[in-house]
Design an enzyme around this catalytic site. Structure first.
Site, short mmCIF file in Angstrom:
data_model
loop_
_atom_site.label_atom_id
_atom_site.label_comp_id
_atom_site.label_asym_id
_atom_site.label_seq_id
_atom_site.Cartn_x
_atom_site.Cartn_y
_atom_site.Cartn_z
N LYS A 152 48.07 31.93 45.39
CA LYS A 152 46.51 32.08 45.64
C LYS A 152 45.78 31.66 44.28
O LYS A 152 44.75 31.94 44.08
CB LYS A 152 45.90 33.56 45.74
CG LYS A 152 46.66 34.28 46.89
CD LYS A 152 47.04 33.40 48.19
CE LYS A 152 45.89 33.06 49.12
NZ LYS A 152 46.71 32.34 50.31
N THR A 193 47.28 26.30 45.15
CA THR A 193 48.40 25.43 45.39
C THR A 193 48.21 24.58 46.40
O THR A 193 48.40 23.26 46.20
CB THR A 193 49.58 26.34 46.17
OG1 THR A 193 49.44 27.65 45.20
CG2 THR A 193 50.90 25.95 46.19
N TRP A 239 45.42 23.24 47.58
CA TRP A 239 44.51 22.14 46.84
C TRP A 239 45.43 21.17 45.95
O TRP A 239 45.09 20.07 46.24
CB TRP A 239 43.71 23.05 45.98
CG TRP A 239 42.29 22.18 45.33
CD1 TRP A 239 41.80 21.03 45.56
CD2 TRP A 239 41.22 22.80 44.44
NE1 TRP A 239 40.67 20.56 45.34
CE2 TRP A 239 40.31 21.76 44.24
CE3 TRP A 239 41.09 23.91 43.67
CZ2 TRP A 239 39.29 21.86 43.55
CZ3 TRP A 239 40.16 23.89 42.92
CH2 TRP A 239 39.01 23.10 42.59
N HIS A 279 56.44 28.93 43.79
CA HIS A 279 55.78 29.76 43.09
C HIS A 279 56.91 30.67 42.15
O HIS A 279 56.69 31.81 41.76
CB HIS A 279 55.34 31.10 44.23
CG HIS A 279 54.20 30.68 45.09
ND1 HIS A 279 53.06 29.95 44.68
CD2 HIS A 279 53.79 31.03 46.13
CE1 HIS A 279 52.48 29.77 45.71
NE2 HIS A 279 52.68 30.32 46.90
N SER A 312 41.89 36.79 46.67
CA SER A 312 42.13 35.92 47.15
C SER A 312 43.48 36.36 48.32
O SER A 312 43.36 36.06 49.41
CB SER A 312 42.32 34.45 46.81
OG SER A 312 42.99 33.54 47.59
N ALA A 352 39.65 15.78 48.66
CA ALA A 352 40.18 17.24 47.97
C ALA A 352 39.00 18.08 47.91
O ALA A 352 39.26 19.29 47.30
CB ALA A 352 41.06 17.24 46.74
N ARG A 371 39.34 30.05 52.36
CA ARG A 371 38.35 31.14 52.59
C ARG A 371 36.95 30.86 51.93
O ARG A 371 35.90 30.71 52.84
CB ARG A 371 39.04 32.35 52.06
CG ARG A 371 38.05 33.81 52.56
CD ARG A 371 38.85 34.87 51.66
NE ARG A 371 38.82 34.67 50.32
CZ ARG A 371 38.00 35.18 49.50
NH1 ARG A 371 37.01 35.62 49.90
NH2 ARG A 371 38.26 34.86 48.04
N LYS A 372 36.95 30.77 50.68
CA LYS A 372 35.73 30.70 49.78
C LYS A 372 35.87 29.52 48.68
O LYS A 372 34.62 28.79 48.67
CB LYS A 372 35.34 31.79 49.29
CG LYS A 372 34.02 32.48 49.42
CD LYS A 372 33.88 33.86 49.10
CE LYS A 372 32.42 34.33 49.10
NZ LYS A 372 32.36 35.76 48.75
N GLY A 373 36.75 29.48 48.09
CA GLY A 373 37.11 28.24 47.11
C GLY A 373 36.25 28.39 46.02
O GLY A 373 35.70 27.53 45.58
S1 PPS Z 1 48.96 29.93 48.68
O1 PPS Z 1 49.08 30.98 49.85
O2 PPS Z 1 49.45 30.63 47.45
O3 PPS Z 1 49.71 28.83 48.73
O4 PPS Z 1 47.65 29.94 48.51
P1 PPS Z 1 46.66 28.90 47.28
O5 PPS Z 1 46.73 27.40 48.00
O6 PPS Z 1 47.50 28.62 45.79
O7 PPS Z 1 45.57 29.66 47.05
C1 PPS Z 1 44.49 29.60 48.28
C2 PPS Z 1 42.92 29.69 47.43
O8 PPS Z 1 42.85 28.34 47.25
C3 PPS Z 1 41.33 27.92 47.68
N1 PPS Z 1 41.39 26.56 47.71
C4 PPS Z 1 40.38 25.67 47.26
N2 PPS Z 1 39.43 26.24 46.39
C5 PPS Z 1 38.52 24.95 46.04
N3 PPS Z 1 38.69 23.85 46.46
C6 PPS Z 1 39.64 23.47 47.35
N4 PPS Z 1 39.68 22.33 47.62
C7 PPS Z 1 40.58 24.55 47.71
N5 PPS Z 1 41.58 24.23 48.67
C8 PPS Z 1 41.89 25.65 48.66
C9 PPS Z 1 41.52 28.68 48.83
O9 PPS Z 1 40.07 28.88 49.41
C10 PPS Z 1 41.91 30.24 48.33
O10 PPS Z 1 40.96 30.76 47.21
P2 PPS Z 1 39.97 31.86 48.18
O11 PPS Z 1 39.43 32.32 46.78
O12 PPS Z 1 40.81 32.75 48.84
O13 PPS Z 1 38.87 30.98 48.95
#
Ligand code: PPS
Length: 292
Positions: free
Chosen positions: A46, A49, A51, A101, A131, A220, A250-252
């Site tokens: 979380k 990844t 992204w 991970h 997250s 992205a 979810r929220k990012g």
């Molecule tokens: S996992 O399951 O470990 O692979 O999850 P991971 O991808 O590491 O983390 C998921 C969180 O990354 C946010 N996310 C982003 N944030 C900003 N911009 C972009 N483009 C983006 N893509 C993925 C995703 O929303 C999750 O965070 P939260 O806070 O839950 O929204």
């Protein structure tokens, strides 16, 4: 309520989700053969990844950039320790991109002192925890992790997938000289994605025209990824994620932990994490307004 750890198994001091990963397969990874052209994205869960998987895919795959090839991210940048598709990673064509991970001591030994590249993306652990809390409601294997207080205690004890956040980041940063590694943070990506994409390109030895960089930054973005079926995980894993309960993307944002953690929870978190965090060689930004 059942313990939030029942869906996990312990392997050499780290925790993994039972239904997704096996100790037998983890045993094989030490000798997994590394190629110089391999790129490994390492994250604590979380932390950005998907992204960064998307950014890597956009950098390397012309067909992803121009939309001519339909392929899910998990097929372009597969998860090393979990074979969703049961493909043989050893026979993939170069350059191979992987996400993992794993803690530093469980990755293939050929990654050490080698020229294969590692990109480590870290995120404020409070935001990673929050997250993960929301994600646990979507993931059908993490049924019993739905009480935030219980989940936070598991997180602080390291009894969550990938183990203790502090050990993960500390291990990778302490052993950074053994790897060809670039460290980034979710927060710096969030604040200036273009600079982060350029840093990644530079590390990978990729010199892209300005227009391509602009295009990667655009594709992205959170809003674009959220509606792209190749990146939003909605079609990728219907047997793992119940998308009626929310979105993987979810929220990012930075600092969403403030919307769920009480002052007491935040103080308890700090009492366990703060001292070791302050010794880490990273400048974390705790607030969207913090200077990088
Ligand atoms: S996992 O399951 O470990 O692979 O999850 P991971 O991808 O590491 O983390 C998921 C969180 O990354 C946010 N996310 C982003 N944030 C900003 N911009 C972009 N483009 C983006 N893509 C993925 C995703 O929303 C999750 O965070 P939260 O806070 O839950 O929204």
């Amino acid at each position: 309520m059942a313990s939030s750890e029942e869906y996990l198994f312990e392997y050499k001091g780290c925790y993994f989700i039972k239904t997704l990963i096996t100790p037998e397969y983890l045993d094989t990874l030490e000798d997994f053969e590394i190629r110089e052209s391999d790129v490994f994205l390492v994250t604590y869960p979380k932390s950005g990844t998907v992204w960064t998987q998307n950014i890597l895919s956009l950098i390397y795959h012309e067909g992803h950039q121009n939309g001519t090839e339909e392929a899910d991210l998990i097929d372009r940048v597969p998860w090393l320790e979990c074979k969703f598709r049961n493909v043989d990673y050893a026979t993939r064509t170069s350059p191979r991109l992987f996400a993992t991970h794993l803690p530093y001591y469980l990755v293939p030994k050929g990654l050490r002192n080698g020229r294969a590249k590692v990109i480590y993306v870290a995120r404020n652990p409070k935001d990673a925890l929050v997250s993960y809390y929301h994600y646990s409601k979507l993931n059908i294997y993490i049924k019993d992790a739905q009480d935030f207080d219980i989940l936070m205690e598991s997180f602080l004890a390291g009894k969550v997938p990938a183990g203790l956040w502090l050990d993960h980041i500390d291990g990778w940063s302490t052993h950074r000289d053994n790897f060809n590694i670039l460290f980034l943070t979710y927060e710096e990506m969030k604040k200036d994605l273009r600079s982060s994409v350029l840093k990644i390109c530079n590390f990978l030895g990729k010199s892209l025209p300005e227009t391509k960089v602009d295009d990667i930054v655009d594709k992205a973005s959170f809003d674009k990824m959220r509606v792209d079926p190749r990146t939003n995980y909605e079609t990728i894993a219907p047997d793992i994620l119940d998308n009626t309960k929310g979105h993987f993307l979810r929220k990012g944002t930075i600092g969403d932990w403030k919307n769920i953690m009480t002052v007491a929870q935040s103080e308890r978190f700090d009492s366990i994490f703060k001292e070791r965090m302050e010794k880490l060689p990273f400048k974390f930004c705790w607030d969207i307004k913090d200077e990088l």
